[in-house]
Design an enzyme around this catalytic site. Sequence first.
Site, short mmCIF file in Angstrom:
data_model
loop_
_atom_site.label_atom_id
_atom_site.label_comp_id
_atom_site.label_asym_id
_atom_site.label_seq_id
_atom_site.Cartn_x
_atom_site.Cartn_y
_atom_site.Cartn_z
N ASP A 265 0.74 -1.57 -0.17
CA ASP A 265 0.17 0.34 0.27
C ASP A 265 0.95 1.40 0.02
OD1 ASP A 265 -3.46 1.27 1.84
OD2 ASP A 265 -2.14 1.49 0.00
C1 GLC Z 1 -4.85 4.58 -0.05
C2 GLC Z 1 -5.21 2.89 0.15
C3 GLC Z 1 -5.42 2.09 -0.79
C4 GLC Z 1 -4.93 2.73 -2.07
C5 GLC Z 1 -4.50 3.58 -2.61
C6 GLC Z 1 -3.66 3.74 -3.53
O1 GLC Z 1 -3.60 4.73 1.00
O2 GLC Z 1 -4.58 2.56 1.13
O3 GLC Z 1 -6.80 1.36 -0.19
O4 GLC Z 1 -5.57 1.80 -3.37
O5 GLC Z 1 -3.67 4.52 -1.13
O6 GLC Z 1 -4.39 4.95 -3.88
#
Ligand code: GLC
Length: 703
Positions: A265
């Site tokens: 993430d």
């Molecule tokens: C965010 C979220 C994740 C998302 C990623 C890209 O922090 O936790 O669910 O897909 O970043 O935006």
Amino acid sequence: MSQETEAFINHLIAQMTPEEKIGQLNQYSADPELAPDLLRQGKVGSLFNASGALTGHGFSDSGNAEISNHFQKIALESRLKIPLILGRDVIHGFRTVFPIPLAQAAAFNPELASEAASVTAREATANGIKWTFAPMLDIARDPRWGRVAEGNGEDPFLGAQMAAAVVKGFQGDRFSAPDKLVACAKHYVGYGAAEGGRDYENGEISEPTLRDVYLPPFRAAIQAGAGTVMSAFIDLNGIPATADRRLLTEVLRGEWGFEGFVVSDWESIKELIAHGVAEDEAHAGLLALKAGLDMDMVSGVYHNTLGESLRQGKISPEILDEAVRRILRIKHRAGLFEHPFTDTTRISRDILTPEARALARTAARQSMVLLKNNHNLLPLQGFRRILIAGNFIHARGELFGTWTPDGRSEDVTPLDEALRHTTPKGVELWFADSPDLAQNLTHYVDAVVLLIGEHPARSGENCNVSDLSLPPGQAEFVEAVAGLGKPLTVVIFAGRPLAITRQISQADAVLYGWHPGIEGAAALGELLFGTESPSGRLPITFPRATGQVPIYYNRKNSGRPIRNEGLFRTRYLDLPPVPLFPFGFGLGYTQFEYANLKLSHETLRGTLEVSAEVTNTGARPGVEVPQLYVRDLVGSLTRPVRELKGFQRVLLQPGETQRVRFTLQEADLAFTRSDGTFGVEPGGFHVWIAPDSQRGLQGEFRL
Ligand code: GLC
């Protein structure tokens, strides 16, 4: 794994330099600072949030096809011409915004969710996106957590059914098809157990609960063929999920045979330093890569440190090659080597079609949950003048809910206008967007409908609340018009269960609309005036008050259970020991009766059929959602008081009776036992066919 794909990948890897290999492990959020040279040097494996800012197309919200093709073209100027995989958070719709996933779970209709995901894939791929960071599969038992909106609620069985359906909808039978996306099961795992419902907090989950509650939706997604997985931010039991080798490699790949790749993430590799398990970026990179984390979202740690770590022998070439192989495997399966570019003509025919809107309306209609309907106030009939009041009466984009970067308010018919379209002839609608005005006008109308709730800005990531009451300014509407002697319907738009105990007592009818998406207003009108009937059921428990959280149906019994006589039983002094509304609950515009539970055998050997008659005893057709629950009465570990093992949506005409049938298999009763093995234990079971998780016809059988 296809031989052709593996041969292609191995041939390619054999030609790659270490820098080019590490390049595939990097994902960047495409923003103005991104130097195209990184692409030309093969140092980027994936982009997301591709924005027009970099290509002179202006700051378009979505990575439309020209922008994606622009980046792809640059990437293919690299020495080995390895295409990018372009990702995006396409969670519950692209331009056609469907209800939030929690609302779609409330429809208890995985097939419908799969169709919605398929439409979403068609629209996103027409915009040059090939990889979505969805479905989000985090089991959530704490509605203070803003991200309950994105998941499928508190139950592992429903969560697993939705996971498989949505993965199938996004990916189809092969995600190389031009209108199919690579799915991403996220956030692996246990993110919903963040302490206090506070995003990014640590969580503690016992191994049996991890195995039997939080992991099943992810296993279902992998079994459905999900191409990728995203690691969670969470420090789970002292190990950040982004560096948990047991979960990322031993379970995900060793036990489940996952062949795709894992992306971190946002910056969660670098965050291993803040977690306190990594000294510095180099150490963080080693921990993550060795754990089985293949692609670094945005942090740059892999880009900055893996080359040196490789030179110092701190990682083996084999580990690096394995991560690259997994990424190239998904790119090859996605058809990106043969078809790296998007057909830019599709945008004119694949976006926001009437069929897509119709599906979004169906999804919104089936997701709304009728919580109260005294004197059958709904559907509204026989009222000449109706006041529509509340903060949501002009709602457009506010109906989308969280994670809808590509939805556009202008695509939405404002709620007041939509209601006018669905109001029967001869009915006059008045509108009031302040409590005072609403109070004044109430004296001149025959009935009142309040449209209130929480703005989507208060729902989703990093939107946790300490108080589940209606947001400020909402309850005042109810106080202003309640008790004035006019029938009161309250419609609540929200991304989470709210503690609406007082509003439930004040209103004659309450309909929970969630954040219903682009067609939510029309769907609401159809339900309010009865051209359609509500059929949603709660995918998550509704607490009476914030202090009652966590509260969920598949709880353990305790040695002093809530149903004990006397004082010494698990409860609060100041609250009844049951939720405001239980998991699985929902009303319709007709009534149903359950009778004649039958079991095919007294002992389950192989399979056991459980059936019951369900009768529509009312005057209108209706959809009932019979649910199958079991309880393992004695186990080597304590067992939940109920576990959902099946559900059906059954349409019944007035007076019609259907015998609904469920088949239980031994495997359905397996759990993580006291010795850590997964399996069944002989003994007695209760079984229910029920309208929700608190009621139903009870039988018993032995295993
Ligand atoms: C965010 C979220 C994740 C998302 C990623 C890209 O922090 O936790 O669910 O897909 O970043 O935006």
